[in-house]
Scaffold this motif. Structure first.
Motif, PDB file in Angstrom:
ATOM      1  N   VAL A 285     -74.686  26.947 -30.693  1.00 40.83           N
ATOM      2  CA  VAL A 285     -74.120  28.240 -31.083  1.00 40.83           C
ATOM      3  C   VAL A 285     -73.769  29.043 -29.830  1.00 40.83           C
ATOM      4  CG1 VAL A 285     -74.563  30.427 -32.275  1.00 40.83           C
ATOM      5  CG2 VAL A 285     -75.426  28.275 -33.239  1.00 40.83           C
ATOM      6  N   LEU A 286     -72.541  29.559 -29.789  1.00 41.56           N
ATOM      7  CA  LEU A 286     -72.110  30.460 -28.732  1.00 41.56           C
ATOM      8  C   LEU A 286     -71.979  31.862 -29.307  1.00 41.56           C
ATOM      9  CD1 LEU A 286     -70.867  31.291 -25.979  1.00 41.56           C
ATOM     10  CD2 LEU A 286     -68.647  30.504 -26.881  1.00 41.56           C
ATOM     11  N   VAL A 287     -72.592  32.834 -28.643  1.00 36.92           N
ATOM     12  CA  VAL A 287     -72.458  34.249 -29.006  1.00 36.92           C
ATOM     13  C   VAL A 287     -71.743  34.939 -27.848  1.00 36.92           C
ATOM     14  CG1 VAL A 287     -73.675  36.375 -29.628  1.00 36.92           C
ATOM     15  CG2 VAL A 287     -74.612  34.143 -30.334  1.00 36.92           C
ATOM     16  N   THR A 288     -70.602  35.555 -28.114  1.00 35.46           N
ATOM     17  CA  THR A 288     -69.819  36.138 -27.027  1.00 35.46           C
ATOM     18  C   THR A 288     -69.024  37.353 -27.494  1.00 35.46           C
ATOM     19  OG1 THR A 288     -68.147  35.691 -25.328  1.00 35.46           O
ATOM     20  CG2 THR A 288     -67.849  34.592 -27.458  1.00 35.46           C
ATOM     21  N   ASP A 289     -68.782  38.250 -26.544  1.00 29.26           N
ATOM     22  CA  ASP A 289     -67.921  39.408 -26.809  1.00 29.26           C
ATOM     23  C   ASP A 289     -66.500  39.170 -26.305  1.00 29.26           C
ATOM     24  OD1 ASP A 289     -68.405  39.478 -24.105  1.00 29.26           O
ATOM     25  OD2 ASP A 289     -68.860  41.624 -24.020  1.00 29.26           O
ATOM     26  N   SER A 290     -66.205  37.942 -25.907  1.00 24.99           N
ATOM     27  CA  SER A 290     -64.894  37.613 -25.343  1.00 24.99           C
ATOM     28  C   SER A 290     -64.195  36.572 -26.206  1.00 24.99           C
ATOM     29  CB  SER A 290     -65.050  37.085 -23.913  1.00 24.99           C
ATOM     30  OG  SER A 290     -63.825  36.564 -23.440  1.00 24.99           O
ATOM     31  N   GLU A 291     -63.146  37.009 -26.912  1.00 24.48           N
ATOM     32  CA  GLU A 291     -62.389  36.045 -27.713  1.00 24.48           C
ATOM     33  C   GLU A 291     -61.680  35.040 -26.815  1.00 24.48           C
ATOM     34  OE1 GLU A 291     -59.413  35.979 -31.602  1.00 24.48           O
ATOM     35  OE2 GLU A 291     -59.788  37.876 -30.528  1.00 24.48           O
ATOM     36  N   ALA A 292     -61.283  35.475 -25.623  1.00 20.64           N
ATOM     37  CA  ALA A 292     -60.643  34.555 -24.683  1.00 20.64           C
ATOM     38  C   ALA A 292     -61.601  33.447 -24.265  1.00 20.64           C
ATOM     39  CB  ALA A 292     -60.151  35.321 -23.456  1.00 20.64           C
ATOM     40  N   LEU A 293     -62.858  33.802 -24.018  1.00 24.48           N
ATOM     41  CA  LEU A 293     -63.848  32.768 -23.686  1.00 24.48           C
ATOM     42  C   LEU A 293     -64.042  31.831 -24.870  1.00 24.48           C
ATOM     43  CD1 LEU A 293     -66.038  31.624 -21.722  1.00 24.48           C
ATOM     44  CD2 LEU A 293     -67.671  33.068 -22.951  1.00 24.48           C
ATOM     45  N   ALA A 294     -64.132  32.384 -26.075  1.00 23.40           N
ATOM     46  CA  ALA A 294     -64.313  31.542 -27.258  1.00 23.40           C
ATOM     47  C   ALA A 294     -63.182  30.527 -27.370  1.00 23.40           C
ATOM     48  CB  ALA A 294     -64.382  32.411 -28.505  1.00 23.40           C
ATOM     49  N   ASP A 295     -61.955  30.978 -27.163  1.00 20.04           N
ATOM     50  CA  ASP A 295     -60.804  30.062 -27.236  1.00 20.04           C
ATOM     51  C   ASP A 295     -60.891  28.985 -26.154  1.00 20.04           C
ATOM     52  OD1 ASP A 295     -59.820  31.579 -29.316  1.00 20.04           O
ATOM     53  OD2 ASP A 295     -58.411  32.716 -28.060  1.00 20.04           O
ATOM     54  N   ALA A 296     -61.259  29.404 -24.945  1.00 20.62           N
ATOM     55  CA  ALA A 296     -61.344  28.452 -23.832  1.00 20.62           C
ATOM     56  C   ALA A 296     -62.465  27.442 -24.055  1.00 20.62           C
ATOM     57  CB  ALA A 296     -61.552  29.199 -22.519  1.00 20.62           C
ATOM     58  N   VAL A 297     -63.575  27.897 -24.621  1.00 21.76           N
ATOM     59  CA  VAL A 297     -64.689  26.977 -24.911  1.00 21.76           C
ATOM     60  C   VAL A 297     -64.269  25.981 -25.978  1.00 21.76           C
ATOM     61  CG1 VAL A 297     -66.999  26.818 -25.922  1.00 21.76           C
ATOM     62  CG2 VAL A 297     -66.521  28.526 -24.150  1.00 21.76           C
TER      63      VAL A 297
ATOM     64  N   ALA B 268     -65.979  25.616 -19.213  1.00 20.41           N
ATOM     65  CA  ALA B 268     -66.315  24.195 -19.110  1.00 20.41           C
ATOM     66  C   ALA B 268     -67.828  23.994 -19.085  1.00 20.41           C
ATOM     67  CB  ALA B 268     -65.675  23.592 -17.864  1.00 20.41           C
ATOM     68  N   VAL B 269     -68.548  24.898 -18.405  1.00 20.13           N
ATOM     69  CA  VAL B 269     -70.007  24.827 -18.345  1.00 20.13           C
ATOM     70  C   VAL B 269     -70.606  25.123 -19.712  1.00 20.13           C
ATOM     71  CG1 VAL B 269     -72.064  25.937 -17.389  1.00 20.13           C
ATOM     72  CG2 VAL B 269     -70.155  25.335 -15.892  1.00 20.13           C
ATOM     73  N   VAL B 270     -70.100  26.169 -20.365  1.00 19.12           N
ATOM     74  CA  VAL B 270     -70.595  26.513 -21.702  1.00 19.12           C
ATOM     75  C   VAL B 270     -70.379  25.348 -22.660  1.00 19.12           C
ATOM     76  CG1 VAL B 270     -70.278  28.040 -23.692  1.00 19.12           C
ATOM     77  CG2 VAL B 270     -70.267  28.991 -21.367  1.00 19.12           C
ATOM     78  N   ALA B 271     -69.191  24.762 -22.625  1.00 19.03           N
ATOM     79  CA  ALA B 271     -68.894  23.623 -23.501  1.00 19.03           C
ATOM     80  C   ALA B 271     -69.824  22.449 -23.215  1.00 19.03           C
ATOM     81  CB  ALA B 271     -67.435  23.194 -23.323  1.00 19.03           C
ATOM     82  N   ALA B 272     -70.059  22.175 -21.940  1.00 25.65           N
ATOM     83  CA  ALA B 272     -70.935  21.060 -21.571  1.00 25.65           C
ATOM     84  C   ALA B 272     -72.349  21.267 -22.115  1.00 25.65           C
ATOM     85  CB  ALA B 272     -70.971  20.903 -20.056  1.00 25.65           C
ATOM     86  N   ASP B 273     -72.821  22.514 -22.083  1.00 20.89           N
ATOM     87  CA  ASP B 273     -74.175  22.781 -22.564  1.00 20.89           C
ATOM     88  C   ASP B 273     -74.263  22.690 -24.083  1.00 20.89           C
ATOM     89  OD1 ASP B 273     -74.848  23.100 -19.955  1.00 20.89           O
ATOM     90  OD2 ASP B 273     -75.139  25.268 -20.030  1.00 20.89           O
ATOM     91  N   LEU B 274     -73.230  23.143 -24.779  1.00 25.67           N
ATOM     92  CA  LEU B 274     -73.206  22.988 -26.239  1.00 25.67           C
ATOM     93  C   LEU B 274     -73.210  21.512 -26.621  1.00 25.67           C
ATOM     94  CD1 LEU B 274     -70.522  25.702 -27.125  1.00 25.67           C
ATOM     95  CD2 LEU B 274     -72.993  25.885 -27.478  1.00 25.67           C
ATOM     96  N   ILE B 275     -72.427  20.721 -25.904  1.00 27.78           N
ATOM     97  CA  ILE B 275     -72.349  19.282 -26.171  1.00 27.78           C
ATOM     98  C   ILE B 275     -73.675  18.599 -25.861  1.00 27.78           C
ATOM     99  CG2 ILE B 275     -71.285  17.136 -25.340  1.00 27.78           C
ATOM    100  CD1 ILE B 275     -68.668  18.802 -25.018  1.00 27.78           C
ATOM    101  N   SER B 276     -74.352  19.045 -24.798  1.00 26.30           N
ATOM    102  CA  SER B 276     -75.596  18.377 -24.389  1.00 26.30           C
ATOM    103  C   SER B 276     -76.647  18.424 -25.484  1.00 26.30           C
ATOM    104  CB  SER B 276     -76.134  18.998 -23.101  1.00 26.30           C
ATOM    105  OG  SER B 276     -76.681  20.285 -23.337  1.00 26.30           O
ATOM    106  N   GLN B 277     -76.730  19.534 -26.207  1.00 24.59           N
ATOM    107  CA  GLN B 277     -77.718  19.605 -27.286  1.00 24.59           C
ATOM    108  C   GLN B 277     -77.231  18.875 -28.526  1.00 24.59           C
ATOM    109  OE1 GLN B 277     -80.318  20.445 -25.127  1.00 24.59           O
ATOM    110  NE2 GLN B 277     -81.106  20.935 -27.154  1.00 24.59           N
TER     111      GLN B 277
END
Length: 442
Positions: free
Chosen positions: A277-289, A258-267
């Motif tokens: 842009v989100l860079v992550t090694d977690s596909e689960a996080l990517a799905d949740a974002v 939720a925090v990651v999504a909020a920051d992507l939206i803010s910009q």
């Protein structure tokens, strides 16, 4: 919603990375034909041409370019006390950070009797551009003015577009921020015509008030402002050619989606061309974002703008094998704003080599840096953080070497200077040294 680039199982070269990563940007060359006549007209005709273009583009014609002192003072008196308090605290924090950036004269004794000093001289006069457009940016007044003042700049002018809703003057919150910073020279002119007038100057509508040109222009703006800065570069200095804003977030599965999504939206809120842009090694996080973005983006005030930016080619999610690979990605991307939301975020942040500004951990969002961290928010965009820095006190200083050798110190190196001059087939250079010792010259 966010497109995905899957780099897992691959070891791309730097060249391949730069081609694969989401990137938008703007084509400044495409608007140069439209902007060049504007700059040329103002170079020749000054204020009348600037006001003609202001009337054409902004649909308002201020009675003068320079904003009257009483208008600035009234804007300060009318400003909501809560906003005054927030601005004053942002100014205080920015001064703390930027005061520590001041540079001292250094003196190096190269040989006995031979010294080279480097002294730092402020730019004489600067023009600080504060955009209008989708939002009101008193924070940009602070970010431009504070480092210039801390550098010791003796003369500065803020230029900002006039607003039809406010009597043909810049937005009153912009004017109030200028008042809080002690800036008494504000010009009601924006866009390409504002940049050109800062570069060439003129005489105001009263035919008496002189609008002196500046030596350096700083501050962000739209593509037309950027094109004008490119055209006047050389007549004046510029800080950079700013592109659309961007955020990259390097995150692992410890991050809060939720925090990651909020920051992507803010910009994305800034502009339809903004990059998130989100860079992550977690596909689960990517799905949740993705799910969090889908929920939140449509509910925010500027949802249409946000959704357009997030769906654009400049935004997306990049999947990597691990944080080590993620570091390679974010260094290749060289984001204007880079957030680190991982375990041991500070250690990870210490390894980043290319970013305009780095925000460490969950509680250091880009929004904090935009307003009140004390850092500067005028930052390199479009990958230029690989070689450029954000706005700082150094932007407004010039390092000048002062060379002071006595006779013996010059005599000791004279033969080598002459040798190098001859090697470059510039014998007069060597003769200039020899002349000092001919016939007992002192």
């Amino acid at each position: 919603m966010l497109t995905r680039t899957d780099l897992r199982g691959a070891v791309p070269t730097l060249s391949q990375l730069r081609r694969a990563l989401p990137r938008g940007g703007t084509d400044v060359n495409a608007v140069l034909p439209a902007v060049t006549p504007v700059v040329e007209a103002i170079a020749e005709h000054g204020v009348p041409a600037a006001l003609d273009y202001t009337e054409k583009f902004d649909r308002v014609r201020p009675t003068s370019v320079r904003v009257p002192a009483e208008v600035i003072a009234q804007a300060r008196r009318d400003l909501d006390p809560a906003i005054v308090d927030a601005l004053e605290e942002s100014i205080r924090r920015a001064r703390l950070v930027h005061a520590d950036q001041r540079r001292q004269t250094t003196l190096t004794q190269v040989v006995p009797g031979g010294t080279v000093a480097e002294k730092w001289i402020p730019v004489r006069r600067v023009g600080l551009y504060v955009p209008g457009g989708n939002a009101v940016y008193p924070s940009s007044v602070i970010m431009n003015v504070v480092p210039a003042q801390e550098a010791g700049v003796g003369s500065l002018v803020v230029a900002s577009p006039p607003q039809a809703d406010f009597g043909g003057w810049p937005h009153p919150t912009i004017l109030a921020a200028c008042a809080l910073l002690g800036v008494d020279e504000v010009w009601a002119v924006g866009g390409a015509q504002g940049v050109a007038l800062l570069a060439y100057g003129g005489t105001d509508t009263d035919d008496v008030t002189v609008l002196d040109p500046v030596d350096l222009i700083t501050g962000p703006g739209n593509i037309y402002v950027t094109a004008a800065k490119r055209l006047v570069r050389g007549v004046v200095g510029i800080d950079a050619e700013a592109g659309p804003t961007e955020i990259a977030i390097l995150a692992d599965d410890s991050a809060d989606p939720a925090v990651v999504a909020a920051d992507l939206i803010s910009q994305a809120e800034h502009d339809v061309l903004a990059a998130s842009v989100l860079v992550t090694d977690s596909e689960a996080l990517a799905d949740a974002v993705d799910e969090a973005v889908a929920r939140a983006a449509g509910a925010t005030k500027h949802s249409e703008r946000v959704l357009t930016a997030l769906a654009g080619p400049q935004s997306g999610i990049v999947l990597v094998d691990d944080i080590e690979a993620g570091l390679s990605v974010v260094d290749a991307y060289a984001a204007e704003h880079l957030e680190i939301q991982t375990r041991d975020a500070r250690a990870v942040a210490d390894r980043v080599t290319s970013a305009g500004a780095i925000f460490v951990g969950t509680y250091s969002p880009v929004s904090l840096g935009d307003y009140s961290a004390g850092s500067n928010h005028v930052l390199p965009t479009s990958g230029s953080a690989k070689y450029a820095s954000g706005l700082s006190v150094q932007t407004f200083l010039r390092g000048v070497h002062v060379v002071d050798y006595d006779r013996d110190a010059l005599a000791e190196i004279a033969d080598r200077v002459i040798t190098l001059a001859d090697a470059e087939d510039l014998p007069a250079h060597g003769e200039a040294v020899q002349a000092r010792f001919a016939g007992g010259a002192r």
